[in-house]
Design a protein around this motif. Structure first.
Motif, PDB file in Angstrom:
ATOM      1  N   TRP A 170      58.173  80.581  83.180  1.00  0.00           N
ATOM      2  CA  TRP A 170      57.654  79.216  83.130  1.00  0.00           C
ATOM      3  C   TRP A 170      57.583  78.579  84.513  1.00  0.00           C
ATOM      4  O   TRP A 170      57.374  77.384  84.660  1.00  0.00           O
ATOM      5  CB  TRP A 170      58.510  78.359  82.185  1.00  0.00           C
ATOM      6  N   SER A 171      57.796  79.372  85.549  1.00  0.00           N
ATOM      7  CA  SER A 171      57.563  78.852  86.898  1.00  0.00           C
ATOM      8  C   SER A 171      56.062  78.651  87.053  1.00  0.00           C
ATOM      9  O   SER A 171      55.264  79.249  86.334  1.00  0.00           O
ATOM     10  CB  SER A 171      58.063  79.855  87.938  1.00  0.00           C
ATOM     11  N   GLU A 172      55.679  77.807  87.966  1.00  0.00           N
ATOM     12  CA  GLU A 172      54.259  77.560  88.206  1.00  0.00           C
ATOM     13  C   GLU A 172      53.534  78.867  88.493  1.00  0.00           C
ATOM     14  O   GLU A 172      52.444  79.135  87.996  1.00  0.00           O
ATOM     15  CB  GLU A 172      54.092  76.583  89.383  1.00  0.00           C
ATOM     16  N   HIS A 173      54.171  79.722  89.306  1.00  0.00           N
ATOM     17  CA  HIS A 173      53.553  80.961  89.749  1.00  0.00           C
ATOM     18  C   HIS A 173      53.085  81.821  88.570  1.00  0.00           C
ATOM     19  O   HIS A 173      52.021  82.416  88.611  1.00  0.00           O
ATOM     20  CB  HIS A 173      54.552  81.731  90.610  1.00  0.00           C
ATOM     21  N   CYS A 174      53.921  81.889  87.524  1.00  0.00           N
ATOM     22  CA  CYS A 174      53.565  82.729  86.384  1.00  0.00           C
ATOM     23  C   CYS A 174      52.824  81.977  85.285  1.00  0.00           C
ATOM     24  O   CYS A 174      52.034  82.549  84.559  1.00  0.00           O
ATOM     25  CB  CYS A 174      54.811  83.372  85.775  1.00  0.00           C
ATOM     26  N   SER A 175      53.101  80.689  85.122  1.00  0.00           N
ATOM     27  CA  SER A 175      52.584  79.987  83.934  1.00  0.00           C
ATOM     28  C   SER A 175      51.349  79.137  84.201  1.00  0.00           C
ATOM     29  O   SER A 175      50.671  78.739  83.276  1.00  0.00           O
ATOM     30  CB  SER A 175      53.680  79.078  83.371  1.00  0.00           C
ATOM     31  N   TYR A 176      51.068  78.867  85.470  1.00  0.00           N
ATOM     32  CA  TYR A 176      49.929  77.989  85.799  1.00  0.00           C
ATOM     33  C   TYR A 176      50.001  76.664  85.046  1.00  0.00           C
ATOM     34  O   TYR A 176      49.001  76.107  84.649  1.00  0.00           O
ATOM     35  CB  TYR A 176      48.599  78.700  85.495  1.00  0.00           C
ATOM     36  N   LYS A 177      51.245  76.180  84.832  1.00  0.00           N
ATOM     37  CA  LYS A 177      51.383  75.001  83.969  1.00  0.00           C
ATOM     38  C   LYS A 177      50.779  73.745  84.591  1.00  0.00           C
ATOM     39  O   LYS A 177      50.419  72.818  83.880  1.00  0.00           O
ATOM     40  CB  LYS A 177      52.858  74.776  83.620  1.00  0.00           C
ATOM     41  N   ASN A 178      50.666  73.724  85.919  1.00  0.00           N
ATOM     42  CA  ASN A 178      50.054  72.557  86.551  1.00  0.00           C
ATOM     43  C   ASN A 178      48.535  72.668  86.660  1.00  0.00           C
ATOM     44  O   ASN A 178      47.857  71.698  86.954  1.00  0.00           O
ATOM     45  CB  ASN A 178      50.614  72.381  87.962  1.00  0.00           C
ATOM     46  N   SER A 179      48.036  73.878  86.528  1.00  0.00           N
ATOM     47  CA  SER A 179      46.627  74.062  86.853  1.00  0.00           C
ATOM     48  C   SER A 179      45.750  74.444  85.672  1.00  0.00           C
ATOM     49  O   SER A 179      44.540  74.272  85.712  1.00  0.00           O
ATOM     50  CB  SER A 179      46.504  75.145  87.928  1.00  0.00           C
ATOM     51  N   ARG A 180      46.367  74.954  84.600  1.00  0.00           N
ATOM     52  CA  ARG A 180      45.588  75.513  83.491  1.00  0.00           C
ATOM     53  C   ARG A 180      44.437  74.638  82.997  1.00  0.00           C
ATOM     54  O   ARG A 180      43.311  75.118  82.873  1.00  0.00           O
ATOM     55  CB  ARG A 180      46.520  75.875  82.329  1.00  0.00           C
ATOM     56  N   PRO A 181      44.713  73.341  82.714  1.00  0.00           N
ATOM     57  CA  PRO A 181      43.613  72.538  82.161  1.00  0.00           C
ATOM     58  C   PRO A 181      42.423  72.443  83.117  1.00  0.00           C
ATOM     59  O   PRO A 181      41.276  72.445  82.697  1.00  0.00           O
ATOM     60  CB  PRO A 181      44.246  71.150  81.962  1.00  0.00           C
ATOM     61  N   LEU A 182      42.719  72.391  84.418  1.00  0.00           N
ATOM     62  CA  LEU A 182      41.625  72.238  85.382  1.00  0.00           C
ATOM     63  C   LEU A 182      40.845  73.533  85.549  1.00  0.00           C
ATOM     64  O   LEU A 182      39.636  73.521  85.782  1.00  0.00           O
ATOM     65  CB  LEU A 182      42.167  71.775  86.733  1.00  0.00           C
ATOM     66  N   LEU A 183      41.547  74.660  85.444  1.00  0.00           N
ATOM     67  CA  LEU A 183      40.874  75.946  85.645  1.00  0.00           C
ATOM     68  C   LEU A 183      39.813  76.185  84.567  1.00  0.00           C
ATOM     69  O   LEU A 183      38.893  76.969  84.746  1.00  0.00           O
ATOM     70  CB  LEU A 183      41.886  77.092  85.653  1.00  0.00           C
TER      71      LEU A 183
END
Lengths: 241, 737
Positions: free
Chosen positions: B40-53
């Motif tokens: 669940w780190s940003e590096h693996c989960s893209y939790k900050n970026s997923r919606p924008l991608l």
């Protein structure tokens, strides 16, 4: 002309040599895995390709020379079979004692990948008979340990026996310090054994054998071998066979 | 310490911790907490970026695999497909440059052969501080050697990339590695753990304690303590990877191979969770079966280790010995560590005793998305630069020499000559061109490859900068004669927790998405790297665009070098007065400001069509994209590459420095034999692109005269020798001087 290309763990120019021999020259070629011994009689040419056999660990070529396949290479060399070692293949030939001298790291300790000019030292060999003596050709180098060393007596002998196949030179064929990419003794880029059936060279003729790659100077080397094996070359037969 | 405190220490938030407790129906144990924290780190989960991608266009008829797998795949005809992916290794490289860069290359190569493809090319997009700083020199030298040693040993040519130098990257260099592979369409394999009872095997290197929490390290800012993170940096062994590559490609020819996955960030945890989640299945494994190179490793350490050169393989039950036979040939082990289950759980045992039990989907896909709001940075409100206040230098020849010698423009030979770029005998156009061109053996085709991004443009206008990166990459492919096919993107930004950074991120994505959609180039894979900042400085937003293009007939490729004295030199496109964000303002005046040049996508599209058509019809002898340093630098580069001169006169009322050094977009400098001009004009008329004759190729002199309608004139007169000297030696002097 049937070729064997020895595949060591870490070889990475085996496919390139296979491509040139089979696709560009249209001759049969086979891979031989380093764990296999083979019979010299099955092949006319044995290629030790470039790459990083055993990761260049210990010293380039130092471990590969103990491969089972190398036992067969030694026997084949003794029988006068043609053996071509390119880049890491040259390093293995040195480690195996089939050629004199040793390789050190490039003078500036960096890997060098670029074209070099080479002056053909001798056309009197199965590998170079289509070149003219003194002809200047262009080939790529790509190595970190190509700084050839041998003692002075050996260098003198190589010279007097006309066994230096290629010198690093400038575009005009002048063998100068500036044209030496790695610090090799006497600008040596490739040498022959006494019997002239073993050639080791650092530049990569297989990478410049097709017009689409912008340079086909290396094709002549492979064609020389074919000419020789088919008895058409001007140099006739060398040594025992 | 309470569980929650421990979770926080590992980088999880309270909300995330509560979700874990709800998912498990109990408190997680140490092993489970560790596994969640990396996944669940940003590096693996893209939790900050997923919606924008999601904004990126990802579909097209030729896309065989879009984002979500180890790499993207596009069809190139002849039953062949190209596999591509770019990834960052910024933080490891900031702490341990040699190993950081080397393992970055190793990781991206594994992503490509995990799809079953033979890797055929590497590119590296690099950003560093200015080279007069000793630590920057150390980082730069280490990164270049790390890339060289790994790629060279693998026998995969490094054919392209970029290198930019700017103080904003001083503490946090960017090391983005791209790999491209080729595969027969019917041999594509995916990272899925399907079929209950099938065997899960681990192959390649033994597992050690290196790289534990590497993914978490990548998800925080660099600080004083980063040096202590050195153990989080993995150690690479390219020889091992070469054996692994050959063994895997041999294995993947077999029909009984179900799936394969690289062990990268978050190691075994990630590989198992992702393959199981993709197939909707579970995996049960026993860590006691994992071969190790260190004694007394705990389940936690085994599950989180990021030891390099390992792959997870899922094969049909009963074929375990077949796998072993292939790997033994290459002196590698292959060990069954577990099997596919039907309950959707990732169950970790140690000698038969359960030590962790988590739903695979929750680990791989369950990280809660963090919705953030961007805020327009203050600097963007007050950035207008009045270029009329900038006095024009007397001697524009000196300016041109200075620009040619700027490390951002100068020859990168010092870098790429340390990379083997001719191995595999496919390299038709070598590094140092707009894009590399590789032939595709067994066909008439070729592929062209490039990476591009101007961080300063993105900083000064994130939306336009994002657009420009795509347009520039497409142009770099078009000048070789290649039609752009697909994008892989590496989005390098500061902390997403900073609303201003988030704004940059969002706008860059909007720009990329807009350009990709308009130019019809789908995004098929990519990577996000946040937290690229130190307490002292944030990097420029740097969304690197890797792009692949196709040449139907590789023998018709074009290069930037002028070819023949007497040829006409023409400009395809229009000059406009845009000085903002230029390398000229930066180098000559020390100004990093103004509005970056705008890309008119419609104009860009027409230019690309013209360029491709003209090259296909054999009209052009050279073509070169006008980018950093502007028109004068572009002409000079074509001269230096061809070892020929130029003589020309340009009539324009644009102020001469803007005309010569401004970086307005959608322009190409081309040369052609005079008798082809009418045909070019015809094609240009159809495409709706302006063509202006600038001058002629001459033997060795370089002369540009600029005249305006009021009778004013300026000239640059230099020898080819002094230009070549300034351009070719500059980087070497900076690094070794």
């Amino acid at each position: 002309m049937k070729s064997a290309i020895i595949v060591f763990p870490g070889s990475n120019c085996d496919g390139d040599c296979f491509h040139v021999l089979s696709e560009v020259l249209g001759q049969p070629a086979e891979y031989v895995f380093h764990k296999e011994k083979f019979s010299a009689g099955d092949f006319d040419l044995i290629v030790l390709p470039g790459g990083f056999s055993y990761g260049d660990y210990l010293r380039a070529g130092a471990i590969a020379r103990f491969s089972p396949a190398m036992e067969s290479v030694l026997k084949a060399a003794e029988r006068g079979k043609l053996i071509l070692g390119i880049c890491n293949g040259f390093q293995i030939l040195l480690e195996a004692g089939l050629l004199p001298g040793a390789m050190m790291k490039n003078r500036d300790l960096k890997f060098h990948c670029h074209d070099v000019y080479l002056k053909v030292g001798t056309a009197d060999s199965p590998f170079t008979n289509l070149y003219l003596p003194g002809e200047v050709v262009k080939m790529p180098v790509a190595h970190g340990q190509g700084n050839y060393y041998a003692d002075e007596d050996t260098i003198e002998r190589l010279k007097s026996e006309n066994r230096i196949a290629f010198y690093y030179s400038d575009e005009k064929g002048r063998v100068t310090e500036k044209a030496n990419p790695n610090g090799s003794a006497a600008n040596i880029a490739g040498i022959l054994n006494e019997g002239r059936n073993v050639l080791g060279m650092m530049p990569h003729p297989e990478r410049c054998a097709e017009e689409i790659l912008g340079n086909a100077d290396g094709k002549k080397l492979f064609k020389s071998i074919l000419e020789y094996l088919e008895g058409r070359s001007k140099i006739g037969k060398i040594g025992r066979s | 310490m309470g569980r929650l405190e421990e979770a926080k220490k590992l980088g999880l938030t309270e909300e995330e911790y509560n979700l874990i407790v709800r998912t498990l129906g109990r408190e997680p144990n140490d092993v489970e907490l560790g596994m969640y924290s990396v996944m669940w780190s940003e590096h693996c989960s893209y939790k900050n970026s997923r919606p924008l991608l999601k904004k990126f266009p990802t579909k097209a008829p030729h896309v065989l695999q879009g984002p979500g797998e180890n790499a993207g795949i596009v069809d190139i005809g002849d039953d062949l497909a190209v596999v591509l992916k770019i990834e960052s290794h910024n933080h490891p490289s900031a702490v341990e440059p040699y190993q950081g860069a080397a393992t970055g290359v190793g990781g991206i190569i594994r992503d490509i052969f995990a799809m079953g493809a033979r890797p055929i090319a590497l590119l590296d997009s690099l950003r560093f501080g200015e080279l007069d700083d000793p630590r920057v020199k150390y980082l730069f030298g280490g990164v270049v050697s790390g890339i060289a040693d790994y790629g060279n040993c693998m026998g995969i040519p490094t054919v392209g990339g970029e290198a930019y130098f700017n103080d904003v990257y001083k503490d946090n260099p960017l090391v983005n590695a791209m790999c491209v592979g080729i595969i027969r369409r019917d041999e594509i394999i995916r990272g899925k753990a399907q079929g209950v009872g099938n065997s899960v095997m681990l192959v390649g290197a033994a597992t050690g304690r290196d790289g534990i929490h590497g993914a978490s390290f990548a998800s925080e800012e660099l600080s004083e303590e980063s040096e202590s993170r050195r153990p989080s940096v993995q150690v690479g062994d390219p020889f091992m990877e070469k054996l692994l590559l050959e063994a895997c490609l041999e294995l993947l020819k077999e029909k009984w191979v179900v799936g394969i996955q690289d062990l990268g960030a978050a190691g075994l945890t990630s590989a198992c969770a992702e393959t199981a989640a993709r197939a909707g299945s579970g995996i049960e494994l026993d860590v006691a079966l994992v071969p190790r190179r260190e004694t007394e490793m705990t389940p936690y350490e085994v599950m989180l280790s990021e030891s390099q050169e390992r792959m997870l393989i899922i094969v049909e039950k009963g074929h375990e010995e077949d796998v072993k036979r292939i790997f033994e040939k290459w002196d590698l082990f292959a060990v069954k560590i577990g099997e596919v289950t039907g309950d959707g759980m990732l169950r970790v045992l140690e000698n038969g005793k359960t030590v962790a039990e988590i739903p695979a989907k929750s680990l791989a896909e369950g990280a809660p998305v963090i919705k953030r709001k961007g805020r327009k940075p203050a600097y963007l409100e007050r950035q207008d630069l009045d270029c009329s206040k900038i006095r024009m230098p007397e001697n524009l020849g000196d300016v041109l020499l200075k620009l040619l010698g700027s490390p951002n423009i100068a020859s990168k030979a010092w870098i790429y000559q340390q990379y083997d770029h001719t191995v595999r005998t496919d390299t038709v156009v070598r590094p140092g061109s707009d894009a590399a061109v590789l032939r595709v053996k067994g066909t008439k085709k070729g592929i062209a490859l490039t990476t591009d991004c101007n961080g300063l443009y993105c900083y000064l206008d994130p939306y336009e900068g994002g657009k420009q990166a795509v347009a520039e990459a497409a142009r770099n492919l078009a000048v070789t004669g290649a039609k752009p096919l697909a994008i892989t993107d590496c989005l390098n930004f500061g902390s997403p927790e900073d609303p201003e950074v988030y704004y940059q991120f969002e706008k860059c994505i909007d720009g990329i998405a807009e350009a990709a959609r308009f130019l019809e180039i789908p995004v098929v894979s990519g990577n996000v790297s946040f937290y690229n900042e130190s307490s002292e400085r944030k990097i420029f937003p740097t969304p690197v665009i890797g792009m692949v293009g196709l040449l139907e007939d590789v023998s018709k490729h074009c290069t930037l070098a002028f070819k023949k004295p007497g040829d006409l030199v023409v400009l395809l496109g229009v000059n406009t007065e845009e000085l903002g964000a230029s390398e000229y303002l930066r180098v000559i005046f020390g100004i990093e400001g103004g509005r970056p040049p705008r890309v008119d996508l419609d104009r860009e599209k027409r230019l690309l069509i013209l360029c491709l058509k003209a090259i296909r019809q054999g009209l052009l002898n050279s073509a070169h994209d006008v980018s950093e340093g502007g028109l004068a630098v572009a002409i000079a580069e074509s001269c230096i590459a061809g070892n020929l001169g130029f003589k020309g006169k340009i009539r324009s009322d644009i102020r001469p420095d803007a005309l010569l050094f401004g970086e307005c977009q959608s322009r190409i400098v081309a040369s052609l034999s005079e008798d082809k001009l009418p045909a070019l004009m015809e094609v240009a008329r159809e495409a709706g692109v302006e063509v202006t004759v600038l001058g002629r190729v001459v033997l060795e002199h370089f002369l540009i005269e600029v005249k305006d309608s009021r009778g004013g004139s300026k000239r640059i007169e230099l020898s080819l020798g002094e230009m070549a000297e300034a351009w070719s030696k500059s980087l070497e002097r900076k690094v070794e001087g």
